[in-house]
Design a protein around this motif. Structure first.
Motif, PDB file in Angstrom:
ATOM      1  N   GLU A 268      19.511 -31.296  11.536  1.00 14.54           N
ATOM      2  CA  GLU A 268      18.642 -29.995  11.413  1.00 14.54           C
ATOM      3  C   GLU A 268      17.488 -30.056  10.687  1.00 14.54           C
ATOM      4  O   GLU A 268      16.348 -29.384  11.538  1.00 14.54           O
ATOM      5  CB  GLU A 268      19.421 -28.832  10.506  1.00 14.54           C
ATOM      6  N   GLU A 269      17.317 -30.806   9.940  1.00 19.77           N
ATOM      7  CA  GLU A 269      16.034 -31.213   9.390  1.00 19.77           C
ATOM      8  C   GLU A 269      15.108 -31.952  10.413  1.00 19.77           C
ATOM      9  O   GLU A 269      14.055 -31.543  10.496  1.00 19.77           O
ATOM     10  CB  GLU A 269      16.282 -32.160   8.083  1.00 19.77           C
ATOM     11  N   ARG A 270      15.584 -32.839  10.980  1.00 14.61           N
ATOM     12  CA  ARG A 270      14.838 -33.414  11.953  1.00 14.61           C
ATOM     13  C   ARG A 270      14.251 -32.417  13.368  1.00 14.61           C
ATOM     14  O   ARG A 270      13.167 -32.497  13.559  1.00 14.61           O
ATOM     15  CB  ARG A 270      15.547 -34.612  12.724  1.00 14.61           C
ATOM     16  N   ALA A 285       7.902 -19.023   5.012  1.00 15.37           N
ATOM     17  CA  ALA A 285       9.355 -19.142   5.481  1.00 15.37           C
ATOM     18  C   ALA A 285       9.414 -18.058   6.633  1.00 15.37           C
ATOM     19  O   ALA A 285      10.247 -18.387   7.761  1.00 15.37           O
ATOM     20  CB  ALA A 285      10.255 -18.752   4.420  1.00 15.37           C
ATOM     21  N   ASP A 286       8.610 -17.066   6.684  1.00 11.89           N
ATOM     22  CA  ASP A 286       9.056 -15.906   7.827  1.00 11.89           C
ATOM     23  C   ASP A 286       8.499 -16.528   9.025  1.00 11.89           C
ATOM     24  O   ASP A 286       8.716 -16.021   9.994  1.00 11.89           O
ATOM     25  CB  ASP A 286       8.232 -14.602   7.259  1.00 11.89           C
ATOM     26  N   ASP A 287       7.118 -17.094   8.838  1.00 10.53           N
ATOM     27  CA  ASP A 287       6.329 -17.718  10.089  1.00 10.53           C
ATOM     28  C   ASP A 287       7.500 -18.943  10.752  1.00 10.53           C
ATOM     29  O   ASP A 287       7.690 -18.748  11.875  1.00 10.53           O
ATOM     30  CB  ASP A 287       5.184 -18.589   9.542  1.00 10.53           C
ATOM     31  N   ALA A 290      10.173 -17.349  12.306  1.00 15.11           N
ATOM     32  CA  ALA A 290      10.030 -16.733  13.852  1.00 15.11           C
ATOM     33  C   ALA A 290       9.667 -17.291  14.832  1.00 15.11           C
ATOM     34  O   ALA A 290      10.049 -17.329  16.028  1.00 15.11           O
ATOM     35  CB  ALA A 290       8.570 -15.701  13.579  1.00 15.11           C
ATOM     36  N   VAL A 291       9.023 -18.622  14.303  1.00 12.99           N
ATOM     37  CA  VAL A 291       8.652 -19.705  15.464  1.00 12.99           C
ATOM     38  C   VAL A 291       9.840 -20.572  15.982  1.00 12.99           C
ATOM     39  O   VAL A 291       9.966 -21.043  16.964  1.00 12.99           O
ATOM     40  CB  VAL A 291       7.563 -20.501  15.127  1.00 12.99           C
ATOM     41  N   CYS A 292      10.492 -21.106  14.891  1.00 14.14           N
ATOM     42  CA  CYS A 292      11.391 -22.301  14.940  1.00 14.14           C
ATOM     43  C   CYS A 292      12.940 -21.979  15.345  1.00 14.14           C
ATOM     44  O   CYS A 292      13.538 -22.781  15.434  1.00 14.14           O
ATOM     45  CB  CYS A 292      11.155 -23.250  13.853  1.00 14.14           C
ATOM     46  N   THR A 293      13.347 -20.808  14.706  1.00 14.81           N
ATOM     47  CA  THR A 293      14.951 -20.409  14.809  1.00 14.81           C
ATOM     48  C   THR A 293      15.283 -19.991  16.184  1.00 14.81           C
ATOM     49  O   THR A 293      14.450 -19.636  17.154  1.00 14.81           O
ATOM     50  CB  THR A 293      15.468 -19.551  13.710  1.00 14.81           C
ATOM     51  N   TRP A 299      19.262 -21.890  10.782  1.00 15.83           N
ATOM     52  CA  TRP A 299      18.922 -21.717   9.561  1.00 15.83           C
ATOM     53  C   TRP A 299      17.721 -22.695   9.196  1.00 15.83           C
ATOM     54  O   TRP A 299      17.494 -23.653  10.004  1.00 15.83           O
ATOM     55  CB  TRP A 299      19.965 -21.853   8.566  1.00 15.83           C
ATOM     56  N   LEU A 300      16.957 -22.586   8.088  1.00 17.10           N
ATOM     57  CA  LEU A 300      15.723 -23.411   7.860  1.00 17.10           C
ATOM     58  C   LEU A 300      15.989 -24.354   6.598  1.00 17.10           C
ATOM     59  O   LEU A 300      15.708 -23.624   5.293  1.00 17.10           O
ATOM     60  CB  LEU A 300      14.507 -22.417   7.849  1.00 17.10           C
ATOM     61  N   PRO A 301      16.118 -25.636   6.623  1.00 20.30           N
ATOM     62  CA  PRO A 301      16.325 -26.471   5.420  1.00 20.30           C
ATOM     63  C   PRO A 301      14.694 -26.564   4.984  1.00 20.30           C
ATOM     64  O   PRO A 301      14.584 -27.886   4.733  1.00 20.30           O
ATOM     65  CB  PRO A 301      17.126 -27.670   5.904  1.00 20.30           C
ATOM     66  N   LEU A 302      14.011 -25.795   4.515  1.00 19.99           N
ATOM     67  CA  LEU A 302      12.776 -26.006   4.038  1.00 19.99           C
ATOM     68  C   LEU A 302      12.559 -26.804   2.831  1.00 19.99           C
ATOM     69  O   LEU A 302      11.925 -27.852   2.606  1.00 19.99           O
ATOM     70  CB  LEU A 302      11.816 -24.692   3.925  1.00 19.99           C
ATOM     71  N   LEU A 303      13.139 -26.353   1.969  1.00 26.31           N
ATOM     72  CA  LEU A 303      13.264 -26.994   0.488  1.00 26.31           C
ATOM     73  C   LEU A 303      13.786 -28.443   0.729  1.00 26.31           C
ATOM     74  O   LEU A 303      13.364 -29.483  -0.098  1.00 26.31           O
ATOM     75  CB  LEU A 303      14.115 -26.226  -0.342  1.00 26.31           C
TER      76      LEU A 303
END
Length: 753
Positions: A268-270, A285-287, A290-293, A299-303
């Motif tokens: 998922e991170e890759r 995170a909202d951007d 909207a673009v990546c999911t 889900w977004l493992p941003l941290l």
């Protein structure tokens, strides 16, 4: 720009220490002293940008006109490099001349250092621009970072190598720069960590001392010991060179280090890393959502990516280093998703732009202005991959209201040349281009495009578009010295807006043009009557931008009819609105208008200080010129029938501008107490004060409307004398623009001089 001390340039603050590099820093400074262009070359991750930023910081006091950093990593279009530089320098739109010519003229007599960071992908365009600029600017210097030289005569190239690493089998390796970097970053990450010196030395050798590679390896210490990192790197590098211990080439080392970080990420991170590479600058995170999911990535493992140094976080915003972004983009292509993600990125910002456009004429202007300033790199990236009119015209308020005229004209002209077939979208592009051209002082282009837009709009029954076209034509007529023509066209525009399906911001703008035309003819009462309606219309919608134009025009009209107290109130309101929206040039004009009101009230001391503060703004944001771009501001004195005062006025100009200037706001200005302004914009117009006789002091002649800066200065000198004027002018000149605005918002700020 919340700080109040003076600043010289826009050198960003460094967020971590720079280890070593003392010799390189001294050598760079010496080369800059002797050469117009110095280029730092080297592999990705070797530290070229850090060295350039540290050099810029060290040389702040060596350049009278500042040290300015232009970040080019997000710019993909070589045609816009000149615009990027002009924006950083605060050089407002001048004309339709080539940008290289405009920059050369502006920089010609300046003593400044320009840092062009990350020229790799724009080498030819950078070289072409600098060839012209540097040939006419003997005192300017350029420091560039690139993986290859720019190839210009006189260029001095300094290859930047990796940090020193320990020799195999040596002892006392802790003193080498690469080991010091690893150790310092490791202890910052895990304060109580005990490191094996031999293993640290091995890691630094394997990574060839490349700083970014070393810092990426340090991040693995949360999951691995330094010995494990060394063993796994050793095995990995040996595999790449067929089992031997032959060193990799440095660019391979960097790519391998990044690739190892990639492999240590989860699936998922890759995938998120690859998809986030479509963002050109900061995002939230909202951007990203909207673009990546999608069904593959819900889900977004941003941290997690922040923890692994893939993302840099600042508050709620994120970005990638260029090397990391490039690696992610390669994987996005391999996954076959690049075109789809570019389209999703464009669609996301198109949806945002449509919402911003729909809400621009209303109470959310400040929020959308901040959004536009903040998201400009991503908006440009979306436009670079867009071949339609929708996005560029939805962003008309960015080009026409927020000072991004150069960018807007470029994208609009490109599409108008490419798509000739009539359509509502093309008509919108035509009137937007006319407006942008007018802001650039190109009245000929403005008139031509406005006429074409009007014909197309009327043929399609689009009254709002026709009104915009007529308003542009009216403003052009006013700038060209034809108030009668301006009044006729503006009245027609107002009538067309009245027939439109929904309320349009063009109507209050047309009312300002009508009022200005009346004022130029000396019909001040009529101008005030029009502007009173205009103010109420804007206040009802909670709108700020058009209202600030009306406030400026109202100040001129009140001064013209002998009401300097009321004129000052409206000039303050104009300054407040323009500054909060990031309109730097409009703020400088409002500052000059405040000086004129002070003179009219007989306060030469206040006028002198305000003129100094205004000169500082013009110096920072670009000098005033004839054919002012604002539709509410006809040309300065000397432009024919719009010049109200007869006879020459001595232009002594006061002392030269100081050597310190503040950068113009790029993401919208940040003022103290934005929510608690001393100026009210909610319920009713500023109150009228007492009769003119109660205030005294000279008032403008009723023969004219506009007041030149030279005349204001002449009258201020007459009131206080040259010596006092020079002293107070210098005091205002020394103030940072943000500090000056903050003092003006405090009505007593300039009272005790």
């Amino acid at each position: 720009m919340a700080e109040t001390r003076t600043r010289r340039g826009n050198v960003p603050a460094e967020t971590s220490s720079l280890v070593g590099r003392g010799e390189e820093l001294d050598e760079i400074a010496g080369l800059i002293a002797r050469s117009p262009l110095v280029t730092l070359t080297g592999v990705a991750g070797v530290g070229k940008t850090r060295l350039a930023i540290r050099t810029a910081d060290r040389l702040r006091d060596s350049f009278a006109d500042g040290v300015w950093v232009v970040e080019l990593s997000a710019e993909q279009n070589g045609d816009l490099i000149g615009h990027d530089i002009a924006e950083v320098l605060g050089l407002r739109e001048q004309s339709a001349r080539p940008q290289s010519e405009v920059l050369a003229d502006f920089i010609a007599d300046k003593r400044l250092l320009l840092v062009l960071d990350t020229c790799d992908h724009l080498v030819d365009a950078c070289a072409a621009l600098l060839r012209r600029v540097l040939s006419e600017a003997p005192h300017a210097r350029v420091l560039a970072t690139s993986r290859q030289p720019l190839g210009l005569p006189g260029e001095r190239v300094l290859p930047i190598g990796p940090l020193a690493v320990p020799e195999p089998g040596t002892t006392g390796a802790a003193g080498t720069d690469a080991v010091r970097l690893f150790t310092e970053r490791a202890h910052a990450l895990v304060p109580d960590l005990i490191l094996d010196p031999a293993a640290v030395a091995q890691v630094c050798r394997l990574l060839d001392g490349i700083p970014l590679a070393v810092e990426l390896a340090v991040r693995r210490l949360r999951a691995l010991s330094v010995q494990q990192i060394a063993e796994r790197l050793d095995d990995r590098f040996a595999l790449l060179v067929g089992g031997s211990r032959t060193p990799l080439r440095r660019h391979q080392t960097m790519r391998t280090a990044v690739g190892w970080s990639h492999e240590l990420c989860t699936a998922e991170e890759r995938l998120l890393w690859a998809r986030l590479s479509v963002f050109a600058g900061w995002f939230d995170a909202d951007d990203a959502r909207a673009v990546c999911t999608d069904e593959r990535l819900s889900w977004l493992p941003l941290l997690r990516l922040v923890d692994k140094s893939i993302l840099i976080a600042e508050g709620s915003r994120y970005r990638m280093l260029d090397t990391i972004r490039d690696y992610g983009r390669e994987w996005l292509r391999r996954l076959g998703e690049e075109k789809a993600l570019i389209r999703r990125h464009r669609d996301h910002y198109l949806a945002q732009a449509r919402r911003a456009e729909a809400e621009w004429y209303g109470p959310h202007q400040l929020r959308w202005a901040d959004w536009a300033h903040r998201e400009l790199p991503n908006l440009k990236a979306a436009l670079d991959h867009d071949d339609g009119f929708e996005l560029v015209t939805a962003l008309w308020f960015v080009w026409c209201c927020l000072g991004q005229v150069r960018q807007g004209r470029y994208y609009l002209d490109r599409l108008l040349r490419r798509h000739k077939r009539p359509s509502p979208a093309r008509t919108k592009a035509l009137w937007t281009y006319a407006w942008a051209a007018l802001s650039a002082g190109d009245t000929a282009a403005a008139r031509d495009r406005a006429a074409e837009a009007y014909e197309a709009a009327m043929a399609a029954g689009d009254f709002a578009a026709a009104g915009c076209a007529r308003q542009n034509a009216a403003a052009a007529a006013l700038v060209c010295g034809d108030p009668d023509g301006a009044e006729r066209l503006a009245a027609e525009a107002a009538e067309l807006f009245g027939r439109a399906v929904s309320a349009h911001i063009g109507l209050p703008l047309a009312e300002v043009t009508l009022a200005m035309a009346s004022g130029v003819r000396g019909e001040f009462d009529r101008a005030v009557e029009i502007l009173t309606r205009q103010w109420a219309r804007c206040a009802e919608r909670g709108e700020l931008w058009a209202r600030s134009h009306g406030d400026h025009a109202r100040s001129l009209a009140e001064l013209g009819r002998g009401e300097p107290g009321i004129a000052e109130v409206y000039a303050r309101a104009a300054l407040d609105g323009k500054w909060r929206l990031g309109d730097a040039m409009g703020s400088a004009m409002a500052m000059d208008q405040l000086a004129a009101t002070a003179v009219a009230r007989g306060d030469g001391r206040r006028a002198a200080c305000l003129l100094g503060a205004g000169r500082r703004m013009w110096t920072a944001f670009g000098p005033p010129r004839s054919g002012a771009p604002e539709p509410v501001t006809p040309p300065a004195r000397g432009e024919g029938r719009l010049s109200p005062y007869e006879g020459p006025v001595a232009s002594r100009g006061g002392p030269l501008p100081p050597r310190e200037v503040s950068p113009p706001p790029r993401r919208g200005p940040v003022l103290p107490s934005r929510e608690g302004s001393h100026l009210s914009h909610e319920a009713s117009p500023p109150p009228r004060e007492g009769p003119p006789s109660s205030r005294g002091g000279p008032v403008p002649s009723r023969q004219g409307f506009l007041i030149s800066r030279e005349l204001t200065e002449s009258r201020a000198r007459a009131l206080v004398g040259d010596a006092v004027y020079e002293r107070l002018f210098a005091r205002g000149l020394a103030m940072d623009p943000a500090a000056a605005v903050a003092r003006i918002r405090d009505t007593r700020g300039f009272d005790h001089l």
